[in-house]
Design a protein around this motif. Structure first.
Motif, PDB file in Angstrom:
ATOM      1  N   LEU A  72       3.470   2.275  -7.983  1.00 54.45           N
ATOM      2  CA  LEU A  72       2.222   2.055  -8.426  1.00 54.45           C
ATOM      3  C   LEU A  72       1.596   3.420  -8.960  1.00 54.45           C
ATOM      4  N   ASP A  73       0.663   3.585  -9.930  1.00 56.45           N
ATOM      5  CA  ASP A  73       0.180   4.841 -10.311  1.00 56.45           C
ATOM      6  C   ASP A  73      -0.565   5.341  -9.187  1.00 56.45           C
ATOM      7  N   ARG A  74      -1.479   4.634  -8.840  1.00 51.69           N
ATOM      8  CA  ARG A  74      -2.228   4.975  -7.422  1.00 51.69           C
ATOM      9  C   ARG A  74      -2.445   3.864  -6.384  1.00 51.69           C
ATOM     10  N   PRO A  75      -2.474   4.164  -5.195  1.00 52.87           N
ATOM     11  CA  PRO A  75      -2.332   3.422  -4.149  1.00 52.87           C
ATOM     12  C   PRO A  75      -3.577   2.323  -4.361  1.00 52.87           C
ATOM     13  N   ALA A  76      -4.563   2.560  -4.797  1.00 58.42           N
ATOM     14  CA  ALA A  76      -5.733   1.567  -5.112  1.00 58.42           C
ATOM     15  C   ALA A  76      -5.293   0.469  -5.902  1.00 58.42           C
ATOM     16  N   ASP A  77      -4.401   0.836  -6.839  1.00 62.95           N
ATOM     17  CA  ASP A  77      -3.915  -0.274  -7.791  1.00 62.95           C
ATOM     18  C   ASP A  77      -3.445  -1.439  -6.974  1.00 62.95           C
ATOM     19  N   ALA A  78      -2.872  -1.521  -5.879  1.00 58.17           N
ATOM     20  CA  ALA A  78      -2.187  -2.558  -5.194  1.00 58.17           C
ATOM     21  C   ALA A  78      -3.321  -3.518  -4.980  1.00 58.17           C
ATOM     22  N   PHE A  79      -4.439  -3.202  -5.032  1.00 56.19           N
ATOM     23  CA  PHE A  79      -5.670  -4.399  -4.682  1.00 56.19           C
ATOM     24  C   PHE A  79      -6.184  -4.843  -6.077  1.00 56.19           C
ATOM     25  N   ALA A  80      -5.742  -3.966  -7.071  1.00 55.20           N
ATOM     26  CA  ALA A  80      -6.166  -4.488  -8.533  1.00 55.20           C
ATOM     27  C   ALA A  80      -5.426  -5.430  -8.860  1.00 55.20           C
TER      28      ALA A  80
END
Length: 606
Positions: free
Chosen positions: A539-547
């Protein structure tokens, strides 16, 4: 480390007489409540100890009713020593150590007496034992020494009590050993060194009679070992030699069957001479008691199951007596249970009763320090992953040997020379390696089918970079096993990350480029477990996991978040069945030669 010749007696000649002509003395501190167990010990000396190797057996009467103890000992116990009875001396605690306190009864008082009794020892070496210890096979003084002449005491990781003792003697922290001697019995004591310790305590103005009551951070054997470290004499002991004693402390486990299976396996090993049964075995189920009493009968220490059950039932502490922590034995008390009925004449020792225990499973666990729960999940991982596996942080090699036994081609990494050197002769004939190398410096020859990382992630300063490196070393269809301790508040040396729950570990793995939707997750004992395959992308950013909720399996609510303290995800019933299957049965999937070799090595090194 060399051993000065004036510290230990010579190792003797090629016949293996480890102490030359010098016999050894035994010291046991006992009380009325321990007389049932002392019966077993006396019988075991008569049955199994080489008479010529014993000088004296010093029994310290540590009961507040010393007259009652003396009377019952003479009537019930002394005759059981047989030909050794004349060598048994009974001394009262008050005579041995005048002024010893009776206000705090029990194991604290016992510790001082074990050291003070060395003033009565006439041998250069004495063996300190508890009433719960009894011999289970022919034994002489050579059992306590390695072929190189060092004394045998098992190791344990350095902990708060030995650290307090090391500080007491001014040992600098950078000189503290990683492992210290355990505090269990039987414990061989060099008489001259104990006497020099007592002289040092006198010089410091310590009162041995009250020392262990006023210093809760001291144990007798820890203080003795710290004194040796301070003098540079800890090399007298080999802390990693094959064990000579085993025991059962069932109250330290949620499932008493777990330590019992290990006990049964270890009593069958030729180098295990002593057995200890803690009095709290009285609280286990009748079926487990039958196994213990069956062992006693098999070794010729009791005549009937009823006699064995009476001994277990009589091991009860009176009110007000302090119970020893951490498996330490208790000491003197006021009231004792009635004497058990006299036993029928004993038959000759027979073989211990057969118990349904997978021998490889039971031996590898204690021999290579692989915990029961860890072995359970390792058997599942071996069924998921391809043949080439890297074992990170293999410690003493239990996980490495299990995977080799199950047909894997293993490379093992651990920092420090001792265990890689021991594992190398096993692995190298099969084209495998054990390396003394940090993971940061390791590069595989080709991408790996699997990585087993058990209890190492908590030591990584940057867990994200650690997981990135694991992903890079795996094949596109490779699997990573991460096993970490559960979250806890206590902070200990080396554990940069004190623990995880299952949800937090899953999130870290998803962010690092692993596929949760095909993974398997479980909390099992002191293990938070994740088995995950490598994902197609990071993932590009860890926050994308929740997106993207599709990245989160098993109805975990990625939109609003969720409580990460969950017991399991996607852990099917067939995994639980494999966890319960013995290694011998699973090893049929791999080469039979590995099974034979694992049995042999486990028997030697346990």
């Amino acid at each position: 480390m060399s051993i000065p010749a004036d510290i230990l007696p010579p190792t003797g000649d090629a016949s293996g007489d480890a102490l030359g002509d010098a016999p050894i003395d035994y010291v046991v501190v006992s009380f009325l409540g321990d007389l049932p167990l002392l019966r077993l010990q006396a019988r075991s000396f008569a049955l199994y100890h080489q008479a010529g190797d014993i000088g004296r057996i010093i029994v310290v009467n540590n009961d507040n009713d010393s007259t009652a103890f003396d009377q019952r000992f003479e009537a019930e116990i002394r005759p059981l020593y047989g030909d050794l009875a004349a060598r048994v001396d009974v001394v009262r605690a008050d005579d041995l150590l005048p002024g010893i306190s009776k206000s705090r009864r029990g194991w604290r008082r016992q510790q001082a007496l074990k050291l003070a009794a060395c003033r009565l020892v006439q041998s250069p070496l004495s063996i300190s034992i508890d009433s719960k210890n009894h011999l289970i096979r022919p034994t002489g003084k050579a059992a306590y020494r390695t072929p190189e002449g060092r004394l045998i005491v098992p190791a344990r990781r350095r902990w708060s009590v030995p650290e307090a003792c090391l500080r007491y003697f001014g040992v600098a922290e950078d000189a503290w050993p990683a492992d210290v001697a355990n505090v269990t019995t039987p414990y061989p004591l060099v008489t001259a060194q104990v006497l020099s310790l007592l002289e040092e305590l006198d010089r410091r103005g310590e009162n041995l009679a009250t020392l262990f009551e006023t210093r809760g951070d001291f144990f007798e054997f820890a203080l003795y070992h710290a004194w040796l470290v301070a003098q540079g004499l800890d090399g007298l002991y080999d802390l990693h030699a094959p064990i000579i004693a085993t025991g059962l402390w069932p109250h330290k486990f949620d499932d008493p069957d777990r330590p019992l299976r290990r006990l049964v396996a270890q009593t069958g090993l030729p180098h295990v001479h002593w057995l200890a049964i803690h009095r709290k075995t009285r609280d286990v189920t009748p079926a487990l008691k039958d196994i213990v009493t069956g062992l006693w009968q098999g070794f010729g220490l009791t005549g009937t199951t009823e006699e064995g059950n009476a001994i277990l039932s009589d091991g009860i502490l009176p009110p007000g007596v302090e119970e020893a922590p951490d498996g330490r034995e208790d000491g003197a008390e006021e009231q004792a249970p009635a004497a058990p009925p006299a036993a029928e004449p004993l038959a000759a020792p027979a073989a211990p009763p057969a118990v349904l225990v997978d021998p490889v499973d039971a031996l590898l666990m204690p021999g290579f320090r692989t915990g029961r729960e860890t072995m359970d999940i390792l058997k599942v991982f071996a069924g998921l992953v391809g043949p080439r596996v890297l074992d990170l942080g293999c410690y003493r090699g239990g996980s490495t040997l299990v995977m080799a036994l199950l047909g894997k081609h293993v490379e093992a990494l651990i920092e420090g020379r001792f265990w890689p050197d021991r594992l190398a002769p096993i692995l190298e004939p099969r084209g495998m390696r054990a390396l003394n190398l940090p993971y940061e410096q390791y590069e595989p020859d080709a991408p790996l089918d699997g990585i087993w990382a058990s209890h190492v992630l908590q030591n990584a300063r940057n867990p994200g970079l650690f997981l990135d490196r694991c992903r890079r070393h795996l094949k596109d269809d490779g699997w990573l096993a991460v096993v970490v301790p559960p979250l806890r508040s206590r902070i200990t040396a080396g554990k940069v990350n004190p623990g995880w729950n299952l949800g937090a570990l899953m999130y870290a793995l998803l962010a690092a480029g692993f596929d949760l939707t095909r993974g398997h997750f479980l909390s099992h004992g002191f293990n938070v477990v994740a088995f995950v395959p490598k994902a197609a992308r990071v993932l590009d950013r860890p926050a994308d996991a929740f997106a993207d909720p599709s990245l989160w399996p098993f109805k975990l609510d990625a939109k609003r978040g969720f409580d990460g303290d969950i017991p399991s995800c996607n852990w099917p019933e067939e995994f639980r069945e494999r966890m319960a299957t013995g290694l011998s049965e699973l090893a049929l999937e791999g080469p039979e030669a590995a099974l034979v070799e694992a049995r042999r090595l486990a028997t030697i090194w346990v």
